[in-house]
Design a protein around this motif. Structure first.
Motif, PDB file in Angstrom:
ATOM      1  N   HIS A   1      15.736 -29.989  -8.190  1.00 23.07           N
ATOM      2  CA  HIS A   1      17.085 -29.439  -8.322  1.00 23.07           C
ATOM      3  C   HIS A   1      18.145 -30.308  -7.661  1.00 23.07           C
ATOM      4  CE1 HIS A   1      15.930 -25.796 -10.288  1.00 23.07           C
ATOM      5  NE2 HIS A   1      15.274 -25.285  -9.263  1.00 23.07           N
TER       6      HIS A   1
ATOM      7  N   TYR B   1      23.753 -25.568  -8.637  1.00 25.04           N
ATOM      8  CA  TYR B   1      22.666 -24.623  -8.896  1.00 25.04           C
ATOM      9  C   TYR B   1      23.215 -23.203  -8.861  1.00 25.04           C
ATOM     10  CZ  TYR B   1      18.180 -22.257  -7.843  1.00 25.04           C
ATOM     11  OH  TYR B   1      17.072 -21.451  -7.847  1.00 25.04           O
TER      12      TYR B   1
ATOM     13  N   ASN C   1      21.956 -26.432 -12.963  1.00 22.39           N
ATOM     14  CA  ASN C   1      20.880 -25.502 -13.286  1.00 22.39           C
ATOM     15  C   ASN C   1      21.394 -24.074 -13.260  1.00 22.39           C
ATOM     16  OD1 ASN C   1      17.895 -24.783 -13.501  1.00 22.39           O
ATOM     17  ND2 ASN C   1      18.430 -23.693 -11.606  1.00 22.39           N
ATOM     18  N   GLU C   2      21.088 -23.361 -14.315  1.00 25.34           N
ATOM     19  CA  GLU C   2      21.353 -21.926 -14.389  1.00 25.34           C
ATOM     20  C   GLU C   2      22.754 -21.528 -13.939  1.00 25.34           C
ATOM     21  OE1 GLU C   2      18.160 -19.383 -13.207  1.00 25.34           O
ATOM     22  OE2 GLU C   2      16.780 -20.385 -14.566  1.00 25.34           O
TER      23      GLU C   2
ATOM     24  N   ASN D   1      14.887 -22.769 -19.084  1.00 24.01           N
ATOM     25  CA  ASN D   1      13.993 -22.199 -18.073  1.00 24.01           C
ATOM     26  C   ASN D   1      13.468 -20.889 -18.643  1.00 24.01           C
ATOM     27  OD1 ASN D   1      14.874 -24.310 -16.479  1.00 24.01           O
ATOM     28  ND2 ASN D   1      16.213 -23.068 -15.193  1.00 24.01           N
TER      29      ASN D   1
ATOM     30  N   TYR E   1      10.853 -17.728 -18.635  1.00 28.17           N
ATOM     31  CA  TYR E   1       9.902 -16.923 -17.852  1.00 28.17           C
ATOM     32  C   TYR E   1       9.443 -15.722 -18.673  1.00 28.17           C
ATOM     33  CZ  TYR E   1      10.849 -19.941 -13.918  1.00 28.17           C
ATOM     34  OH  TYR E   1      10.933 -21.043 -13.095  1.00 28.17           O
TER      35      TYR E   1
ATOM     36  N   TYR F   1       9.279 -12.540 -15.741  1.00 28.29           N
ATOM     37  CA  TYR F   1      10.409 -11.710 -15.333  1.00 28.29           C
ATOM     38  C   TYR F   1      10.815 -10.818 -16.515  1.00 28.29           C
ATOM     39  CZ  TYR F   1      11.179 -14.875 -11.313  1.00 28.29           C
ATOM     40  OH  TYR F   1      11.051 -15.595 -10.168  1.00 28.29           O
TER      41      TYR F   1
ATOM     42  N   GLU G   1      11.529 -25.238 -17.255  1.00 27.83           N
ATOM     43  CA  GLU G   1      10.763 -24.446 -16.277  1.00 27.83           C
ATOM     44  C   GLU G   1       9.965 -23.388 -17.012  1.00 27.83           C
ATOM     45  OE1 GLU G   1      12.971 -22.490 -13.099  1.00 27.83           O
ATOM     46  OE2 GLU G   1      14.175 -24.299 -12.810  1.00 27.83           O
TER      47      GLU G   1
ATOM     48  N   TRP H   1       6.917 -25.069 -13.456  1.00 27.14           N
ATOM     49  CA  TRP H   1       7.607 -24.852 -12.185  1.00 27.14           C
ATOM     50  C   TRP H   1       6.704 -24.053 -11.270  1.00 27.14           C
ATOM     51  CZ3 TRP H   1      11.467 -26.983  -9.779  1.00 27.14           C
ATOM     52  CH2 TRP H   1      11.993 -26.342  -8.641  1.00 27.14           C
TER      53      TRP H   1
ATOM     54  N   PHE I   1       6.476 -23.850  -1.997  1.00 28.65           N
ATOM     55  CA  PHE I   1       7.512 -24.302  -1.064  1.00 28.65           C
ATOM     56  C   PHE I   1       8.173 -23.069  -0.445  1.00 28.65           C
ATOM     57  CE2 PHE I   1      10.961 -23.170  -3.990  1.00 28.65           C
ATOM     58  CZ  PHE I   1      10.351 -23.275  -5.243  1.00 28.65           C
TER      59      PHE I   1
ATOM     60  N   TRP J   1      11.489 -13.175  -0.468  1.00 24.24           N
ATOM     61  CA  TRP J   1      11.247 -13.601  -1.849  1.00 24.24           C
ATOM     62  C   TRP J   1      10.032 -12.859  -2.393  1.00 24.24           C
ATOM     63  CZ3 TRP J   1      12.960 -16.453  -5.864  1.00 24.24           C
ATOM     64  CH2 TRP J   1      12.037 -16.949  -6.797  1.00 24.24           C
TER      65      TRP J   1
ATOM     66  N   HIS K   1       7.450 -19.518  -2.092  1.00 21.59           N
ATOM     67  CA  HIS K   1       7.494 -19.457  -3.553  1.00 21.59           C
ATOM     68  C   HIS K   1       6.104 -19.870  -4.011  1.00 21.59           C
ATOM     69  CE1 HIS K   1       8.363 -20.993  -7.622  1.00 21.59           C
ATOM     70  NE2 HIS K   1       9.510 -20.345  -7.593  1.00 21.59           N
TER      71      HIS K   1
ATOM     72  N   LYS L   1       4.671 -19.998  -7.265  1.00 22.24           N
ATOM     73  CA  LYS L   1       4.335 -20.378  -8.642  1.00 22.24           C
ATOM     74  C   LYS L   1       3.642 -21.738  -8.679  1.00 22.24           C
ATOM     75  CE  LYS L   1       7.910 -17.557 -10.863  1.00 22.24           C
ATOM     76  NZ  LYS L   1       8.778 -17.119  -9.760  1.00 22.24           N
TER      77      LYS L   1
END
Ligand code: GCB
Length: 626
Positions: free
Chosen positions: A370, A395, A435-436, A490, A492, A496, A529, A572, A577, A583, A595, A597
Motif C-alpha cells: 500500500h 488509502y 487504494n479504496e 479488491n 472479498y 465479507y 486483492e 492478500w 501483519f 481487528w 491480520h 489472511k
C-alpha cells in the motif's frame, strides 16, 4: 579522524584520508560510507551506530530537547527504529511524539563540502534541528526527503547534534488517514509504527550534486533496438558558475551528456538518448540487468559518481491486457507489508531478503504493497524478477477530505516523489494512485484521478497508471475511471458481506468480474486483492479455519483462471501483519491486532493454503503468448 590530523597536511592527503576506510573517530560515530541499497550516488554516508531516543511525554518543546547537550533522559537506540513495535494498545495505534538524536562528527571536514541529511522514511511528521537550530520539516512516510545542513550551523571539526522530533499522531487527511471504526477503535490498514523507519544518511556535496536521475529504456517491439533516455539534473551549490560535464555508460556503452555552465546555486538538466541494439530483455524469467554508471565533473575534478542497474523491457496496456515485451500477462502474486514481529516496519536487509524469497518460493511474479517499498526491496525485485505494483498510501481517504486542495496537493507530492525516487527500477510495472477511495466515485475522485494520471504520465510516460478499488456490484460502470490504464479490483466475495450483503455469496464473483470487464473492455483489469483469515483447524464451512482458507483460495483462483481477459490476480497477503486493535477481519475467532489472511503466519510458518496457492500459481501460465 580529523582532530588527529596535523594542520600541515596537504589538501591531497586530506582527500585521500576521506576516501580511506573509516578512521577510529568516524567508526566510533557509527558513520560508514555508502548505502544499504546499491543504486544511487556515491556521496552518501550511513548515519548508523548509536542514536539516542526519548519519548516526548508532553515535555519536549517545553524542555527544549532540541537544545539539550547532555544525554540525561535519553536512551541508546539504533536506527532504523520504531518505538512501538509490540505495543498493541489503542494509544500505540493512535500515535504519539518521540525524539531521536544523533551526535556525530563529519566524515570529511573540508570547508568546500556541503552536507545534506537524507531520511528514507519517517513516520509521520518530522521536525529537524542541527545544533539547536531548526533546519526543516517533512510530512509523510515511505518516501525519501532531504534537508540541507546550513553551513553556519554545521561544526566542521566538532560534534554536531542532529535532533528529529517525530509525531505519528494521525489526522484524517494523512496518508493513510486516521479514523474510527464502527466500534470506536482507531481505523487503519496497518500498524501505525512511529519512528525513523528506514535509514538516515549524510550526503556530501562537493560543489555539484545530482538532484534527479532518470534512466528510461524504451522498446517499441520485443525484437527492436532499445532507446534509452538518460536525464541528469544537477545543482551547483557553489557561489560561482561551474563548468559541469556529465558522462556515463550503459552496459559498457558510453553515454555523453555533454558539458555546460551551471550558474551559482542553479540547476541544469543534461539529457541524451542512446541506442542499444539487440538488447537482452528483462522479464520475471530472465531478469537481466545492465550496469549503469554516471560521473559528474566540475572544472577538472570528478565530484560525483552514480551507479544503478537498469532493465530493458516494455510494459503497456494493449487490447485490454497488460503486456510485458509484447506478451499478454496473466500474473499471480501477493500483497505484502514490510512488517516484522520484533522490529515492526524498521526491518533490516535479512528480513527484506526473506520476504522476496518467500514471494518467489510461492511462485509470485508480482508483489503489491500500500506504500512505496524500501529501495533495497525494489533492487531485490529487479534482480529476482518480481514485478511491483507501486502504490502511494492514498488509502481509503474519505471524499470530504480528498475534496480539500491541501490534501490533493499532498497526494500529488506523494506520487511525484514516488516516481522520482523509484522510476529507474525495471521491476516497477505501474504507478497506483491509491487504494479504496469511495467505490462510488463522484466529481471529487474524478478530479483527483484525472490530475494524478496526467501528472504520472508527464513524469513517466513509460508506465501505466492504476487504482485499486473495492469490488462491489452496486458500483456499476464508472466514467470517472476513464483515464486510468489499469483497474485493480479488491474482491472479498464470500468473505465479507459488503453493503447490503451484495458480496456475501461467492457464486456472484464470476458474473461480477464479467460485468467489470464489460464496463472497461480496453483497460487492464487485475484482481488486486482477495483473501480469507485463517488461524485454526476446523470445519471447512467455518470462517477463520485453515480449511476454509484453502477452499477459498482454490475457488477464487479457479474463477480468476477462467477469465482469459484478466491481467493478473494478487492474494492478500503473503504474511500476517499487525493491523489495528480489535481487528477481526471477518473472522468470528480473530486474534487482534494481527491480520490473519496471510499464507504465512506472523512467525513465518506456512499455513495449509500456502501449498494450494503455490500449486495453482505454478499451474498458471503467467507470462503469456505474444
Ligand atoms: C482491503 C484493504 C486491505 C485490508 C483488506 C482486509 O480491501 O485494501 O488493506 O487488509 O481489505 O483484509 O480487509
Amino acid at each position: 579522524m580529523h582532530r588527529l590530523l596535523a594542520p600541515t597536511l596537504t589538501l591531497a592527503l586530506l582527500a585521500a584520508a576521506a576516501f580511506a576506510a573509516p578512521a577510529p573517530a568516524l567508526a566510533a560515530d557509527g558513520i560508514t560510507r555508502g548505502t544499504v541499497y546499491k543504486d544511487g550516488p556515491d556521496n552518501r554516508y550511513l548515519l548508523g551506530g548509536e542514536w539516542l531516543f526519548r519519548l516526548d511525554n508532553g515535555q519536549g518543546r517545553k524542555q527544549r530537547f532540541q537544545r539539550q547537550t547532555t544525554t540525561d533522559g535519553w536512551t541508546k537506540t539504533a536506527v532504523p527504529n520504531t518505538w512501538n513495535a509490540g505495543d498493541n494498545s489503542v494509544a500505540s495505534m493512535q500515535g504519539t511524539v518521540g525524539w531521536y538524536r544523533k551526535d556525530f562528527r563529519l566524515p570529511d571536514r573540508r570547508a568546500r563540502m556541503n552536507w545534506l541529511a537524507r531520511f528514507e522514511s519517517v513516520n509521520y511528521r518530522a521536525q529537524v534541528w542541527l545544533n539547536g537550530r531548526p533546519i526543516g520539516r517533512n510530512t509523510g512516510a515511505y518516501l525519501p526527503w532531504d534537508l540541507r545542513l546550513p553551513r553556519s550551523a554545521l561544526k566542521r571539526g566538532e560534534t554536531n547534534r542532529l535532533v528529529v522530533r517525530v509525531d505519528n499522531r494521525r489526522l484524517r487527511t494523512d496518508f493513510p488517514p486516521s479514523g474510527l471504526t464502527g466500534s470506536g477503535d482507531p481505523a487503519g490498514g496497518w500498524w501505525n509504527y512511529g519512528g525513523l523507519l528506514r535509514e538516515v544518511y549524510l550526503q556530501r556535496v562537493d560543489r555539484v550534486d545530482i538532484t534527479s536521475l532518470v534512466v528510461r529504456p524504451e522498446l517499441s517491439c520485443a525484437t527492436c533496438d532499445a532507446s534509452v533516455l538518460a536525464r541528469v539534473v544537477v545543482r551547483n551549490y557553489g557561489d560561482a558558475t561551474a563548468r559541469v560535464r556529465v558522462g556515463g555508460s550503459f552496459g559498457g556503452r558510453a553515454i555523453n551528456l555533454g558539458s555546460r555552465r551551471v550558474g551559482a546555486r542553479d540547476f541544469e538538466r543534461f539529457q541524451t538518448r542512446i541506442r542499444v541494439p539487440r538488447p537482452r530483455l528483462w522479464s520475471p524469467v530472465s531478469p537481466y540487468l545492465y550496469g549503469v554508471r554516471f560521473t559528474v565533473r566540475a572544472g577538472n575534478r570528478r565530484v560525483l559518481g552514480y551507479t544503478l542497474k537498469s532493465g530493458i523491457r516494455s510494459i503497456k496496456v494493449a487490447d485490454g491486457k497488460l503486456t510485458l515485451n509484447g506478451r499478454a500477462l496473466n500474473l499471480r502474486g501477493v500483497g505484502l507489508h514490510e512488517d516484522d514481529p520484533q522490529r515492526g516496519f524498521a526491518i533490516d536487509r535479512a528480513r527484506r531478503e526473506q520476504i522476496a524469497a518467500q514471494a518467489k518460493e510461492l511462485g509470485a511474479t508480482v508483489i503489491r504493497s500500500h506504500y512505496p517499498l524500501h529501495p533495497e526491496m525494489h533492487e531485490l525485485a529487479d534482480r529476482m524478477g518480481l514485478l511491483v505494483w507501486s502504490e502511494i498510501p492514498v488509502y481509503a481517504i474519505k471524499t470530504q477530505y480528498l475534496k480539500r486542495e491541501t490534501v490533493r496537493k499532498l497526494a500529488a507530492r506523494e506520487l511525484e516523489s514516488n516516481i522520482l525516487a523509484n522510476q529507474n527500477h525495471a521491476s516497477i510495472m505501474l504507478w497506483s494512485i491509491g487504494n479504496e477511495l469511495s467505490a462510488r466515485p463522484g466529481p471529487v475522485q474524478s478530479f483527483y484521478i484525472e490530475h494524478a494520471v496526467r501528472q504520472a504520465k508527464a513524469l513517466d510516460p513509460s508506465r501505466p497508471v492504476g487504482l485499486a478499488v473495492a469490488g462491489y456490484p452496486s458500483a456499476g460502470c464508472r466514467p470517472q475511471y476513464a483515464t486510468l490504464d489499469v483497474i485493480g479490483i479488491n474482491e472479498y466475495f464470500g468473505w465479507y458481506p459488503g453493503p447490503n450483503g451484495q458480496i456475501a455469496d461467492r457464486d456472484a464473483l464470476s458474473g461480477y468480474l464479467d460485468s467489470v470487464r464489460a464496463c472497461y473492455p480496453h483497460k487492464a483489469i487485475f484482481v488486486s486483492e482477495f483473501g480469507a483469515e485463517a488461524n485454526r483447524d476446523g470445519p471447512l464451512e467455518e470462517k477463520g479455519t485453515f480449511q476454509y482458507q484453502q477452499d477459498f483460495v482454490n475457488y477464487h483462483l479457479a474463477v480468476h483462471g477462467s477469465k482469459p481477459w484478466l491481467s493478473g490476480s494478487v492474494y492478500w497477503a503473503l504474511q500476517e501483519f499487525r493491523v489495528r486493535p480489535n481487528w477481526d477481519g471477518g473472522n468470528p475467532r480473530p486474534n487482534p491486532p494481527v491480520h490473519e489472511k496471510g499464507l504465512l503466519r506472523f512467525d513465518g510458518s506456512k499455513k495449509p493454503a500456502w501449498f494450494d496457492v503455490q500449486r495453482l500459481f505454478a499451474a498458471t501460465p503467467q507470462l503469456g503468448a505474444q
